[in-house]
Design a protein around this motif. Sequence first.
Motif, PDB file in Angstrom:
ATOM      1  N   THR A  19       0.853  -1.185   0.000  1.00  0.00           N
ATOM      2  CA  THR A  19       0.000   0.000   0.000  1.00  0.00           C
ATOM      3  C   THR A  19       0.890   1.237   0.000  1.00  0.00           C
ATOM      4  N   PRO A  20       0.396   2.349  -0.543  1.00  0.00           N
ATOM      5  CA  PRO A  20       1.198   3.583  -0.496  1.00  0.00           C
ATOM      6  C   PRO A  20       1.591   3.978   0.926  1.00  0.00           C
ATOM      7  N   ALA A  21       0.738   3.662   1.916  1.00  0.00           N
ATOM      8  CA  ALA A  21       1.054   3.989   3.305  1.00  0.00           C
ATOM      9  C   ALA A  21       2.260   3.217   3.811  1.00  0.00           C
ATOM     10  N   TRP A  22       2.582   2.118   3.160  1.00  0.00           N
ATOM     11  CA  TRP A  22       3.737   1.326   3.564  1.00  0.00           C
ATOM     12  C   TRP A  22       5.001   2.166   3.531  1.00  0.00           C
ATOM     13  N   PHE A  23       5.137   3.031   2.513  1.00  0.00           N
ATOM     14  CA  PHE A  23       6.336   3.849   2.386  1.00  0.00           C
ATOM     15  C   PHE A  23       6.431   4.852   3.532  1.00  0.00           C
ATOM     16  N   LEU A  24       5.293   5.358   3.983  1.00  0.00           N
ATOM     17  CA  LEU A  24       5.298   6.269   5.127  1.00  0.00           C
ATOM     18  C   LEU A  24       5.759   5.559   6.394  1.00  0.00           C
ATOM     19  N   VAL A  25       5.274   4.315   6.567  1.00  0.00           N
ATOM     20  CA  VAL A  25       5.673   3.548   7.751  1.00  0.00           C
ATOM     21  C   VAL A  25       7.159   3.213   7.693  1.00  0.00           C
ATOM     22  N   ALA A  26       7.640   2.840   6.509  1.00  0.00           N
ATOM     23  CA  ALA A  26       9.073   2.549   6.357  1.00  0.00           C
ATOM     24  C   ALA A  26       9.898   3.788   6.687  1.00  0.00           C
ATOM     25  N   GLY A  27       9.411   4.956   6.263  1.00  0.00           N
ATOM     26  CA  GLY A  27      10.111   6.198   6.602  1.00  0.00           C
ATOM     27  C   GLY A  27      10.076   6.485   8.092  1.00  0.00           C
ATOM     28  N   LEU A  28       8.938   6.198   8.740  1.00  0.00           N
ATOM     29  CA  LEU A  28       8.827   6.417  10.183  1.00  0.00           C
ATOM     30  C   LEU A  28       9.773   5.495  10.945  1.00  0.00           C
ATOM     31  N   ILE A  29       9.846   4.219  10.528  1.00  0.00           N
ATOM     32  CA  ILE A  29      10.772   3.277  11.171  1.00  0.00           C
ATOM     33  C   ILE A  29      12.203   3.770  11.005  1.00  0.00           C
ATOM     34  N   THR A  30      12.538   4.263   9.813  1.00  0.00           N
ATOM     35  CA  THR A  30      13.887   4.778   9.549  1.00  0.00           C
ATOM     36  C   THR A  30      14.222   5.939  10.484  1.00  0.00           C
ATOM     37  N   TRP A  31      13.280   6.844  10.667  1.00  0.00           N
ATOM     38  CA  TRP A  31      13.512   8.017  11.510  1.00  0.00           C
ATOM     39  C   TRP A  31      13.647   7.631  12.988  1.00  0.00           C
ATOM     40  N   PRO A  85      26.276  11.242   8.871  1.00  0.00           N
ATOM     41  CA  PRO A  85      24.842  11.109   8.560  1.00  0.00           C
ATOM     42  C   PRO A  85      24.441   9.712   8.059  1.00  0.00           C
ATOM     43  N   TRP A  86      25.352   8.745   8.146  1.00  0.00           N
ATOM     44  CA  TRP A  86      25.054   7.403   7.625  1.00  0.00           C
ATOM     45  C   TRP A  86      24.077   6.629   8.514  1.00  0.00           C
ATOM     46  N   ARG A  87      23.750   7.197   9.682  1.00  0.00           N
ATOM     47  CA  ARG A  87      22.827   6.489  10.569  1.00  0.00           C
ATOM     48  C   ARG A  87      21.478   6.251   9.903  1.00  0.00           C
ATOM     49  N   TYR A  88      21.059   7.170   9.030  1.00  0.00           N
ATOM     50  CA  TYR A  88      19.766   6.992   8.362  1.00  0.00           C
ATOM     51  C   TYR A  88      19.828   5.880   7.313  1.00  0.00           C
ATOM     52  N   ALA A  89      20.978   5.709   6.706  1.00  0.00           N
ATOM     53  CA  ALA A  89      21.137   4.600   5.765  1.00  0.00           C
ATOM     54  C   ALA A  89      21.056   3.265   6.504  1.00  0.00           C
ATOM     55  N   VAL A  90      21.688   3.209   7.691  1.00  0.00           N
ATOM     56  CA  VAL A  90      21.617   1.995   8.507  1.00  0.00           C
ATOM     57  C   VAL A  90      20.183   1.747   8.967  1.00  0.00           C
ATOM     58  N   SER A  91      19.512   2.822   9.385  1.00  0.00           N
ATOM     59  CA  SER A  91      18.140   2.702   9.855  1.00  0.00           C
ATOM     60  C   SER A  91      17.201   2.263   8.728  1.00  0.00           C
ATOM     61  N   LEU A  92      17.403   2.790   7.529  1.00  0.00           N
ATOM     62  CA  LEU A  92      16.600   2.376   6.381  1.00  0.00           C
ATOM     63  C   LEU A  92      16.844   0.908   6.054  1.00  0.00           C
ATOM     64  N   PHE A 121      14.355   4.583  14.325  1.00  0.00           N
ATOM     65  CA  PHE A 121      15.472   3.673  14.614  1.00  0.00           C
ATOM     66  C   PHE A 121      16.824   4.381  14.532  1.00  0.00           C
ATOM     67  N   ALA A 122      16.882   5.531  13.879  1.00  0.00           N
ATOM     68  CA  ALA A 122      18.153   6.253  13.754  1.00  0.00           C
ATOM     69  C   ALA A 122      18.731   6.599  15.121  1.00  0.00           C
ATOM     70  N   GLU A 123      17.863   6.881  16.098  1.00  0.00           N
ATOM     71  CA  GLU A 123      18.341   7.201  17.449  1.00  0.00           C
ATOM     72  C   GLU A 123      19.026   5.992  18.087  1.00  0.00           C
ATOM     73  N   ALA A 124      18.454   4.792  17.869  1.00  0.00           N
ATOM     74  CA  ALA A 124      19.084   3.578  18.392  1.00  0.00           C
ATOM     75  C   ALA A 124      20.432   3.329  17.720  1.00  0.00           C
ATOM     76  N   VAL A 125      20.540   3.678  16.449  1.00  0.00           N
ATOM     77  CA  VAL A 125      21.818   3.527  15.732  1.00  0.00           C
ATOM     78  C   VAL A 125      22.865   4.429  16.359  1.00  0.00           C
ATOM     79  N   ASP A 126      22.499   5.667  16.683  1.00  0.00           N
ATOM     80  CA  ASP A 126      23.430   6.608  17.311  1.00  0.00           C
ATOM     81  C   ASP A 126      23.949   6.090  18.642  1.00  0.00           C
ATOM     82  N   GLU A 127      23.041   5.488  19.426  1.00  0.00           N
ATOM     83  CA  GLU A 127      23.440   4.997  20.743  1.00  0.00           C
ATOM     84  C   GLU A 127      24.329   3.766  20.650  1.00  0.00           C
TER      85      GLU A 127
END
Length: 387
Positions: A37-49, A64-71, A51-57
């Motif tokens: 569904t188109p909403a899937w991409f929004l959820v994938a973006g939300l998970i990426t955003w 800025p590669w934390r977002y690539a890892v989170s994605l 999870f980026a904090e957990a990557v930093d910790e």
Amino acid sequence: MDHQASPGPRRGAGEGRRTADGRIVIAHPFGVPVDVTPAWFLVAGLITWVFAEAVDEAVPGLWPWRYAVSLTFALLLYLSVFLHELSHTLVALRSGLPVRRISLHVLGGVSEIERPAETPGREAGIALAGPLVSLLVAAVAFVVAEVLEPPSVARLLARALMISNLLVGVFNLLPGLPLDGGRVISAVVWRATGRRHTGTVVAGWVGRAVSMALLALPFLLSARRGTPVSLADILWAVLLGGFIWVGATQAIVQGGVQQRLPLVSVRALTRRAIPVSVDLPLSEAVRRAHEAGARGIVVVDGAGAPVGLVSEGAVSDVPADRRPWTPVGDLSRRLEPALTVAADVGGEELLSAITAFPASEYLVVEPNGDVFGLLATRDVERVLLRR
């Protein structure tokens, strides 16, 4: 995550094509379309955003590669959801059950199986396949995480994948519909009682109990810890509990439908119909139908062969003052093969026929091809859904 019987025609869309309901087809494994569904991409973006904090910790200094890892984690998570649903699909196909599609959506995914399993054992096998694969992925991710040294991106992703798949596997094994564990409960009760609908209804009520337990869980945990309940926990409980409650309620209704399905007879529900020519004014066709005590109109050609159906709704939409000037041919739907049902069918065979090609009316014919009358979908629904 779920699998469900969903009778209907297969879609022929290729990768990247949109379906009629806006979904995007991304693959065709084993001939089964996989869409999102188109909403899937929004959820994938939300998970990426998020999870980026957990990557930093866990692995400092990646910005800025934390977002690539989170994605990457978001994509791996949905890949594991896909494997969960694919396992349902493969077991269903191996059992001889066609699968309409696999859909990935906001809360996970669903495998739409075109008809129910024929035995409790097959039903349980299809249901268990998904959670077992999720737990297997969690086990593999755990082994990989233990082998790798911290802090590393690979170890972080492996541990996150382990935890998420463990939660998915355990959650789907909860004993209530619409979850996979509920389908196992349904199969067990079906096997014990010999009645599919009893299993569906029991598992639906258990699902409602599970839903209420999930809604109460944040408050129970908060009381046990002696801390205020968090808004995030309440929102998750409402989201998951509400999802299960809606699915469980639908299952209870479905159980009633299953119970009444053997009582559905095409002959008993068929409306009398009159044949009319394509150029006959609607007012005259309605007059003839009333005079004959008929509730259906079939358009025929010059040789008397049926070529179209006039729905009750189409007739009602034409104002009385326009009916003398409206030919029935302007309102008729061309008679396709799928709009014809045999007079002697009933039960699941009838339900499969009308769900595979939805319409408001169907032409009913005798074994020798003679027209018996018209079957209205609303009459079938009235019998199946009555309280």
